[in-house]
Design a protein around this motif. Sequence first.
Motif, PDB file in Angstrom:
ATOM      1  N   GLY A  46       0.780  -1.237   0.000  1.00 46.39           N
ATOM      2  CA  GLY A  46       0.000   0.000   0.000  1.00 46.39           C
ATOM      3  C   GLY A  46       0.807   1.281   0.000  1.00 46.39           C
ATOM      4  N   LYS A  47       2.100   1.212  -0.299  1.00 42.42           N
ATOM      5  CA  LYS A  47       2.927   2.426  -0.284  1.00 42.42           C
ATOM      6  C   LYS A  47       2.442   3.449  -1.318  1.00 42.42           C
ATOM      7  CE  LYS A  47       6.765   0.229  -1.079  1.00 42.42           C
ATOM      8  NZ  LYS A  47       6.308  -1.145  -1.140  1.00 42.42           N
ATOM      9  N   THR A  48       2.167   2.991  -2.536  1.00 38.06           N
ATOM     10  CA  THR A  48       1.740   3.911  -3.592  1.00 38.06           C
ATOM     11  C   THR A  48       0.387   4.540  -3.252  1.00 38.06           C
ATOM     12  OG1 THR A  48       2.969   2.662  -5.247  1.00 38.06           O
ATOM     13  CG2 THR A  48       1.213   4.104  -6.063  1.00 38.06           C
ATOM     14  N   LEU A  49      -0.537   3.752  -2.740  1.00 39.77           N
ATOM     15  CA  LEU A  49      -1.839   4.284  -2.334  1.00 39.77           C
ATOM     16  C   LEU A  49      -1.666   5.324  -1.227  1.00 39.77           C
ATOM     17  CD1 LEU A  49      -4.920   4.310  -2.462  1.00 39.77           C
ATOM     18  CD2 LEU A  49      -4.918   2.378  -0.866  1.00 39.77           C
ATOM     19  N   ASN A  50      -0.798   5.051  -0.270  1.00 40.88           N
ATOM     20  CA  ASN A  50      -0.569   6.013   0.811  1.00 40.88           C
ATOM     21  C   ASN A  50       0.055   7.309   0.296  1.00 40.88           C
ATOM     22  OD1 ASN A  50      -1.685   4.470   2.845  1.00 40.88           O
ATOM     23  ND2 ASN A  50       0.240   3.489   3.372  1.00 40.88           N
ATOM     24  N   MET A  51       0.971   7.195  -0.661  1.00 44.65           N
ATOM     25  CA  MET A  51       1.560   8.415  -1.227  1.00 44.65           C
ATOM     26  C   MET A  51       0.520   9.186  -2.033  1.00 44.65           C
ATOM     27  SD  MET A  51       5.519   7.916  -2.121  1.00 44.65           S
ATOM     28  CE  MET A  51       5.762   6.191  -2.410  1.00 44.65           C
ATOM     29  N   SER A  52      -0.348   8.467  -2.720  1.00 41.60           N
ATOM     30  CA  SER A  52      -1.436   9.111  -3.439  1.00 41.60           C
ATOM     31  C   SER A  52      -2.341   9.864  -2.462  1.00 41.60           C
ATOM     32  CB  SER A  52      -2.228   8.054  -4.221  1.00 41.60           C
ATOM     33  OG  SER A  52      -3.341   8.620  -4.862  1.00 41.60           O
ATOM     34  N   MET A  53      -2.609   9.250  -1.313  1.00 39.89           N
ATOM     35  CA  MET A  53      -3.412   9.912  -0.280  1.00 39.89           C
ATOM     36  C   MET A  53      -2.722  11.206   0.170  1.00 39.89           C
ATOM     37  SD  MET A  53      -4.217   8.689   3.616  1.00 39.89           S
ATOM     38  CE  MET A  53      -2.475   8.672   3.978  1.00 39.89           C
ATOM     39  N   ASN A  85      -4.361  20.884   1.213  1.00 35.00           N
ATOM     40  CA  ASN A  85      -4.250  21.574  -0.080  1.00 35.00           C
ATOM     41  C   ASN A  85      -3.517  22.915   0.005  1.00 35.00           C
ATOM     42  OD1 ASN A  85      -7.456  20.278  -0.361  1.00 35.00           O
ATOM     43  ND2 ASN A  85      -5.753  19.496  -1.556  1.00 35.00           N
ATOM     44  N   GLN A  86      -2.475  22.960   0.817  1.00 40.89           N
ATOM     45  CA  GLN A  86      -1.727  24.201   1.014  1.00 40.89           C
ATOM     46  C   GLN A  86      -0.342  24.222   0.386  1.00 40.89           C
ATOM     47  OE1 GLN A  86      -3.110  26.992   2.527  1.00 40.89           O
ATOM     48  NE2 GLN A  86      -4.897  25.672   2.283  1.00 40.89           N
ATOM     49  N   TYR A  87       0.125  23.103  -0.152  1.00 44.21           N
ATOM     50  CA  TYR A  87       1.528  23.014  -0.570  1.00 44.21           C
ATOM     51  C   TYR A  87       1.687  22.580  -2.019  1.00 44.21           C
ATOM     52  CZ  TYR A  87       1.981  22.951   4.479  1.00 44.21           C
ATOM     53  OH  TYR A  87       1.890  23.266   5.811  1.00 44.21           O
ATOM     54  N   PRO A  88       2.745  23.087  -2.669  1.00 43.98           N
ATOM     55  CA  PRO A  88       3.093  22.494  -3.964  1.00 43.98           C
ATOM     56  C   PRO A  88       3.672  21.103  -3.690  1.00 43.98           C
ATOM     57  CG  PRO A  88       4.670  24.221  -3.360  1.00 43.98           C
ATOM     58  CD  PRO A  88       3.606  24.208  -2.312  1.00 43.98           C
ATOM     59  N   VAL A  89       3.210  20.123  -4.441  1.00 44.19           N
ATOM     60  CA  VAL A  89       3.652  18.745  -4.218  1.00 44.19           C
ATOM     61  C   VAL A  89       4.231  18.175  -5.513  1.00 44.19           C
ATOM     62  CG1 VAL A  89       2.963  16.403  -3.568  1.00 44.19           C
ATOM     63  CG2 VAL A  89       1.915  18.371  -2.426  1.00 44.19           C
ATOM     64  N   ILE A  90       5.431  17.650  -5.395  1.00 42.11           N
ATOM     65  CA  ILE A  90       6.070  16.906  -6.477  1.00 42.11           C
ATOM     66  C   ILE A  90       5.836  15.434  -6.165  1.00 42.11           C
ATOM     67  CG2 ILE A  90       8.292  16.217  -7.470  1.00 42.11           C
ATOM     68  CD1 ILE A  90       9.266  19.094  -6.883  1.00 42.11           C
ATOM     69  N   PHE A  91       5.131  14.742  -7.045  1.00 42.18           N
ATOM     70  CA  PHE A  91       4.857  13.313  -6.845  1.00 42.18           C
ATOM     71  C   PHE A  91       5.286  12.584  -8.110  1.00 42.18           C
ATOM     72  CE2 PHE A  91       1.234   9.989  -6.084  1.00 42.18           C
ATOM     73  CZ  PHE A  91       2.179   9.035  -5.730  1.00 42.18           C
ATOM     74  N   ILE A  92       6.371  11.829  -8.008  1.00 46.01           N
ATOM     75  CA  ILE A  92       6.852  11.085  -9.165  1.00 46.01           C
ATOM     76  C   ILE A  92       7.035   9.612  -8.805  1.00 46.01           C
ATOM     77  CG2 ILE A  92       8.007  13.070 -10.239  1.00 46.01           C
ATOM     78  CD1 ILE A  92      10.678  11.891  -9.249  1.00 46.01           C
ATOM     79  N   SER A  93       6.923   8.780  -9.816  1.00 46.48           N
ATOM     80  CA  SER A  93       7.175   7.353  -9.663  1.00 46.48           C
ATOM     81  C   SER A  93       8.299   6.961 -10.619  1.00 46.48           C
ATOM     82  CB  SER A  93       5.925   6.537  -9.992  1.00 46.48           C
ATOM     83  OG  SER A  93       6.243   5.160  -9.994  1.00 46.48           O
ATOM     84  N   LEU A  94       9.238   6.180 -10.119  1.00 45.24           N
ATOM     85  CA  LEU A  94      10.363   5.708 -10.927  1.00 45.24           C
ATOM     86  C   LEU A  94      10.154   4.259 -11.375  1.00 45.24           C
ATOM     87  CD1 LEU A  94      13.332   7.255  -8.888  1.00 45.24           C
ATOM     88  CD2 LEU A  94      11.895   8.314 -10.649  1.00 45.24           C
TER      89      LEU A  94
END
Length: 197
Positions: A46-53, A85-94
């Motif tokens: 569930g790591k990816t789901l948690n990061m998506s959250m 919803n207060q921060y710019p977020v960089i979300f990438i997957s390798l």
Amino acid sequence: MKKLPIGIENFKELIDKGYYYVDKTMWIKDVLSEKLVSYTRPRRFGKTLNMSMLYYFFSNKEKDNAYLFDNLEIYKEQEIMKHQNQYPVIFISLKDMKESKIENQLVKFSYIIARLLDQFEDILDDDIFNEREKKLLKRYHLNTASKNELSESLLTISLCLRKYYHQKVIILIDEYDVPLQAAYQHNYYDEMVEFLR
């Protein structure tokens, strides 16, 4: 009857389609108390789901999806909800960086960075940035950055986002081990470690 979320990695999809969900939103409170967090769990944990959250909770680009948290535990924590919803977020997957040559890995990474900047395209030519920053952002976005420029891309982009939004930047990196595994298997591990570092 609710469905089991087998293979669902997107938090919005899971909530919107009414899948079973074990509420892990209080993890957000833990994350807020740390500067750097590294989670190494087994596959399918569930790591990816948690990061998506985390992305949907923190990202200033996801204000329209704030409702996703309305019936979850974190909603009861009013101090924590001030961060929603207060921060710019960089979300990438390798996860797609499985190439047998370092040159091909760098091309893959370049595309990951370009797609990331697609999300922030409206800020790329803003006058808040100096000419050097504008040129670098443009080179990242057009896939023309050099290897050295690419190795600094997350730092450069996060500094530019902080400058533009006047907020700290949250960086979420999923499947960071995939390019290292590929590099180890194809004998360019040291070069990949140096680049990712």
